[in-house]
Scaffold this motif. Structure first.
Motif, mmCIF file in Angstrom:
data_model
loop_
_atom_site.group_PDB
_atom_site.id
_atom_site.type_symbol
_atom_site.label_atom_id
_atom_site.label_comp_id
_atom_site.label_asym_id
_atom_site.label_seq_id
_atom_site.Cartn_x
_atom_site.Cartn_y
_atom_site.Cartn_z
ATOM 1 N N ILE A 245 -21.075 14.932 28.487
ATOM 2 C CA ILE A 245 -21.125 14.622 29.396
ATOM 3 C C ILE A 245 -22.217 13.145 29.807
ATOM 4 O O ILE A 245 -23.489 13.366 28.900
ATOM 5 N N GLU A 246 -21.821 12.800 30.335
ATOM 6 C CA GLU A 246 -23.109 11.784 30.917
ATOM 7 C C GLU A 246 -23.211 11.105 31.964
ATOM 8 O O GLU A 246 -21.776 10.662 33.029
ATOM 9 N N PHE A 247 -24.349 11.136 32.222
ATOM 10 C CA PHE A 247 -24.583 10.444 34.133
ATOM 11 C C PHE A 247 -24.891 8.848 34.391
ATOM 12 O O PHE A 247 -25.853 8.854 33.224
ATOM 13 N N LEU A 248 -23.890 8.448 34.710
ATOM 14 C CA LEU A 248 -23.925 7.214 34.790
ATOM 15 C C LEU A 248 -24.718 6.488 36.764
ATOM 16 O O LEU A 248 -24.255 7.595 37.481
ATOM 17 N N VAL A 249 -24.857 5.641 36.345
ATOM 18 C CA VAL A 249 -25.575 4.830 37.571
ATOM 19 C C VAL A 249 -25.718 3.916 37.925
ATOM 20 O O VAL A 249 -25.832 3.042 36.661
ATOM 21 N N THR A 250 -25.698 2.679 38.805
ATOM 22 C CA THR A 250 -25.932 2.021 39.140
ATOM 23 C C THR A 250 -27.232 1.732 40.271
ATOM 24 O O THR A 250 -26.039 1.979 41.103
ATOM 25 N N THR A 251 -27.938 0.777 40.239
ATOM 26 C CA THR A 251 -28.656 1.085 41.614
ATOM 27 C C THR A 251 -28.987 -0.594 42.401
ATOM 28 O O THR A 251 -29.758 -0.044 43.616
ATOM 29 N N ASN A 252 -27.937 -1.126 41.488
ATOM 30 C CA ASN A 252 -27.612 -2.578 42.543
ATOM 31 C C ASN A 252 -26.534 -3.390 42.638
ATOM 32 O O ASN A 252 -25.657 -3.182 41.364
ATOM 33 N N PRO A 253 -25.723 -3.519 43.373
ATOM 34 C CA PRO A 253 -24.772 -4.494 43.483
ATOM 35 C C PRO A 253 -24.784 -5.223 42.014
ATOM 36 O O PRO A 253 -25.010 -5.402 41.942
ATOM 37 N N GLY A 254 -22.900 -4.758 42.442
ATOM 38 C CA GLY A 254 -22.336 -5.988 40.630
ATOM 39 C C GLY A 254 -23.508 -5.817 39.621
ATOM 40 O O GLY A 254 -22.565 -6.382 38.803
ATOM 41 N N MET B 22 -32.988 16.318 33.262
ATOM 42 C CA MET B 22 -32.348 15.613 34.047
ATOM 43 C C MET B 22 -31.681 14.426 32.424
ATOM 44 O O MET B 22 -30.173 14.002 32.689
ATOM 45 N N LEU B 23 -32.511 13.573 32.021
ATOM 46 C CA LEU B 23 -31.747 12.732 30.971
ATOM 47 C C LEU B 23 -31.079 13.493 29.686
ATOM 48 O O LEU B 23 -30.453 12.482 29.025
ATOM 49 N N LYS B 24 -31.251 14.691 29.640
ATOM 50 C CA LYS B 24 -30.649 15.356 28.288
ATOM 51 C C LYS B 24 -29.318 16.070 28.703
ATOM 52 O O LYS B 24 -28.683 16.052 29.726
ATOM 53 N N SER B 25 -28.022 15.302 28.143
ATOM 54 C CA SER B 25 -26.887 15.916 27.735
ATOM 55 C C SER B 25 -26.579 17.114 28.396
ATOM 56 O O SER B 25 -25.994 17.516 29.207
ATOM 57 N N PRO C 91 -23.129 -2.620 36.381
ATOM 58 C CA PRO C 91 -21.982 -1.759 36.029
ATOM 59 C C PRO C 91 -23.227 -0.131 35.848
ATOM 60 O O PRO C 91 -24.184 0.081 36.089
ATOM 61 N N LEU C 92 -21.913 -0.047 36.011
ATOM 62 C CA LEU C 92 -22.597 1.781 35.216
ATOM 63 C C LEU C 92 -22.989 1.755 34.079
ATOM 64 O O LEU C 92 -22.487 1.916 33.129
ATOM 65 N N GLN C 93 -24.202 2.650 34.008
ATOM 66 C CA GLN C 93 -24.432 2.535 32.856
ATOM 67 C C GLN C 93 -25.716 4.263 32.573
ATOM 68 O O GLN C 93 -25.924 4.341 33.887
ATOM 69 N N PRO C 94 -26.080 5.208 31.132
ATOM 70 C CA PRO C 94 -26.712 5.759 31.148
ATOM 71 C C PRO C 94 -27.779 5.805 32.419
ATOM 72 O O PRO C 94 -28.449 4.894 32.513
ATOM 73 N N ILE C 95 -28.226 6.860 33.158
ATOM 74 C CA ILE C 95 -28.919 7.607 33.964
ATOM 75 C C ILE C 95 -30.476 6.783 33.006
ATOM 76 O O ILE C 95 -31.431 6.461 33.890
ATOM 77 N N SER C 96 -30.746 6.841 31.946
ATOM 78 C CA SER C 96 -32.218 7.047 31.223
ATOM 79 C C SER C 96 -32.287 5.537 30.522
ATOM 80 O O SER C 96 -33.304 5.660 30.712
ATOM 81 N N LYS C 97 -31.564 5.036 31.036
ATOM 82 C CA LYS C 97 -31.465 2.906 30.867
ATOM 83 C C LYS C 97 -31.566 2.642 32.228
ATOM 84 O O LYS C 97 -32.024 1.170 32.174
ATOM 85 N N VAL C 98 -30.797 2.542 33.575
ATOM 86 C CA VAL C 98 -31.050 1.962 34.607
ATOM 87 C C VAL C 98 -32.318 2.128 35.087
ATOM 88 O O VAL C 98 -32.596 2.009 36.262
ATOM 89 N N ALA C 99 -32.285 3.522 35.984
ATOM 90 C CA ALA C 99 -32.585 4.177 36.792
ATOM 91 C C ALA C 99 -34.719 4.006 36.443
ATOM 92 O O ALA C 99 -35.154 4.294 35.536
ATOM 93 N N SER C 100 -35.194 4.020 37.441
ATOM 94 C CA SER C 100 -36.595 3.221 36.882
ATOM 95 C C SER C 100 -37.480 5.629 37.509
ATOM 96 O O SER C 100 -36.519 5.799 37.900
ATOM 97 N N GLY C 101 -38.785 4.982 37.488
ATOM 98 C CA GLY C 101 -39.095 6.764 37.476
ATOM 99 C C GLY C 101 -39.513 7.210 39.017
ATOM 100 O O GLY C 101 -38.359 8.263 39.375
#
Length: 553
Positions: A412-421, A136-139, A423-433
């Motif tokens: 296409i890029e999946f963006l996610v934020t896991t904590n309030p405050g 899922m990390l691949k575009s 910004p949305l960032q690429p899923i590969s950079k912010v999501a833990s395992g």
């Protein structure tokens, strides 16, 4: 729907025959027992590549057979009909793999290429592996997930078709352009050669005529003298021309005829000879009267003949071939002019086909944006349920006309934020395992609900998930199993307990040989297996109570 799977001599399986039912089927077993062996065998039956460990030790051939019900799979029925394979309410896929690595594939008893069994398999089963969230990390995989959710099959076909058409015309144009410099140089040479030959304007058959007339005039004096000598012999020689001699012969023959009428034929032949001589003389006289030794015309012929010889040497053809060679050059020049027109026409076609592709790609892009917003909400809700209450998921769809492919022009890029405050960032950079596993599982379950594949297999996709999150995953998969056959290999009791039925994988060693079996569990056996998953090898009253609660929750 998958109804039955038979496995012979595969890895540590001697023989297994498994019956599957609708709904969610949980598959569990001890670590190392080979919980995924049925999934691996099914993959081989559907065309996956075999390796050196495929055959059971000592066996000469492995065999796999899968029986499917086609009652709710119209695409598979249509595929079988289009490929002239037996069509009924059920379909049987079979594959054998020999010790030499060679395999044979069959659909409803008919031998088929491996590619065909793969194509049909994609319409019958969707397999989600435990490492799917890494893909899922691949575009490109993100794009596939979005298109699967949106059911973009027809739109993708139209985009791909217009892309291939565009590329085909561009290739033709490039080929024509690459030879353009050569054509320009060739055209300049041809224009010069054709202009020179046009100016000379040799007619068809003219060389033969010029050559004969030149030869006649070049020998004009000799011709006149010879003709006069001939006339002298035939009629002007007073002492004995041919005509006077024949006349004398006729007189004597007529005297002889008076003695013997049989000599009449001799008289007739001599009379005919006299006529021929007289006509020959007349013809020679007419020829001499018409024979003119025109020096100017002779000079013209000589110049024309000389030019023919010069041009023939220049173009490396015989004088007789010069006219035909001229016409060939004219044809080639016309063809080059046509190539120039084709170049212009192809450029126009490239522009039109690219515009057509962009139009289809934009239509696809707009649909992707629409479904991306829909998927954003569902995945965000899903990850909230999966213990990420402040998480947010978003799909970025950017249309770029310079980025063309058979799948359109979208980045296409999946963006996610896991904590309030944050910004949305690429899923590969912010999501833990663990977060990635939960997000990936949520997307897989959501997209699976939209895909028409009748059987979905989840092979340990719950890795990295535990506790209350695992219970939510179990509910998700059971809910999915209400409308689709779901087969789930898991190590989590919270997930296994949600299955409509449960299978247990066991590995035993007898007489130095290891063998794996897989059996359905009844209610009592399920409670014991769930208790084992909850508490390990030591089963207590508490774990049994917890297992009963899981099974009935």
């Amino acid at each position: 729907m998958l109804c039955q799977l038979s496995i012979n001599n595969f890895a540590i399986v001697r023989f297994l025959e498994l019956d599957f039912k609708p709904g969610m089927t949980s598959i569990t077993g001890e670590t190392g027992a080979g919980k995924s062996i049925a999934i691996d065998a099914l993959g081989l039956c559907l065309g996956n590549r075999a390796d050196a460990n495929t055959l059971r030790p000592g066996a000469t051939k492995a065999e796999f057979s899968a029986r499917f019900s086609l009652g709710d799979v119209p695409l598979a029925k249509r595929w079988l009909e289009d490929n002239d394979l037996e069509l009924g309410d059920e379909c049987i896929l079979r594959r054998t793999i020999g010790g030499d690595g060679r395999s044979r594939a069959y659909i409803n008893g008919n031998p088929v290429p491996l590619a065909q069994i793969k194509n049909l398999g994609q319409l019958l089963i969707g397999i989600h592996g435990q490492h799917a969230h890494h893909a899922m990390l691949k575009s490109e995989h993100q794009l596939t997930l979005l298109d699967s959710y949106a059911n973009h099959r027809l739109l993708l076909e139209s985009v791909s078709s217009s892309f291939q058409r565009c590329k085909l015309i561009e290739k033709e144009l490039k080929t024509l352009q690459q030879s353009q410099h050569e054509r320009i140089a060739r055209k300049q040479l041809l224009q010069y050669q054709v202009e020179e030959l046009n100016e000379f304007a040799l007619c068809d058959g003219e060389f033969v005529q010029i050559e004969a007339e030149h030869k006649r005039l070049a020998n004009g004096t000799a011709l006149i003298e010879a003709c006069r000598n001939e006339l002298f012999i035939l009629q002007d020689n007073d002492q004995g021309s041919v005509e006077s001699l024949i006349n004398a012969g006729i007189g004597q023959a007529q005297e002889l005829e008076g003695y013997d009428p049989q000599l009449n034929s001799v008289v007739n032949m001599l009379n005919e000879a006299l006529i021929q001589v007289q006509e020959s003389s007349s013809e020679l006289e007419r020829y001499l009267d018409g024979l003119e030794l025109d020096p100017e015309h002779f000079s013209y012929l000589e110049q024309r003949l000389s030019k023919v010889m010069l041009l023939s040497r220049k173009h490396q053809v015989t004088p007789n071939e010069l006219y035909a060679h001229h016409q060939t050059l004219v044809g080639e020049l016309t063809s080059l002019d046509s190539d120039e027109e084709a170049l212009t026409s192809l450029q126009e076609q490239v522009d039109a086909s690219r515009a057509n592709f962009i139009a289809h790609a934009k239509k696809l892009s707009l649909s992707r944006i629409r479904y991306a917003k829909e998927l954003d909400k569902k995945v965000t809700q899903s990850i909230h349920e999966l213990s990420m209450p402040k998480g947010k998921f978003c799909i970025s769809v950017n249309f770029n006309e310079s980025h063309i492919s058979p799948n359109g022009c979208d980045n296409i890029e999946f963006l996610v934020t896991t904590n309030p405050g944050q910004p949305l960032q690429p899923i590969s950079k912010v999501a833990s395992g663990g977060e990635l596993s939960r997000i990936g599982l949520g997307i897989q379950v959501i997209t699976a609900k939209k895909v028409s594949t009748p059987t979905l297999i989840f092979d340990e996709v719950d890795v990295g998930i535990s506790g209350s999150t695992a219970a939510v995953v179990g509910k998700m998969l059971r809910s999915l199993g209400e409308s689709t056959q779901v087969i789930c290999v898991t190590h989590l009791p919270q997930v296994a307990g949600k299955g409509h039925q449960h299978m247990f994988v066991n590995k035993q060693t007898k007489a130095g040989k290891t063998e794996t079996s897989m059996v359905p569990l009844d209610k009592t056996q399920r409670i014991e297996e769930l208790a084992r998953l909850l508490g390990g090898d030591v089963i207590t009253n508490n774990t049994l109570a917890n297992a009963k609660e899981l099974l009935h929750s």
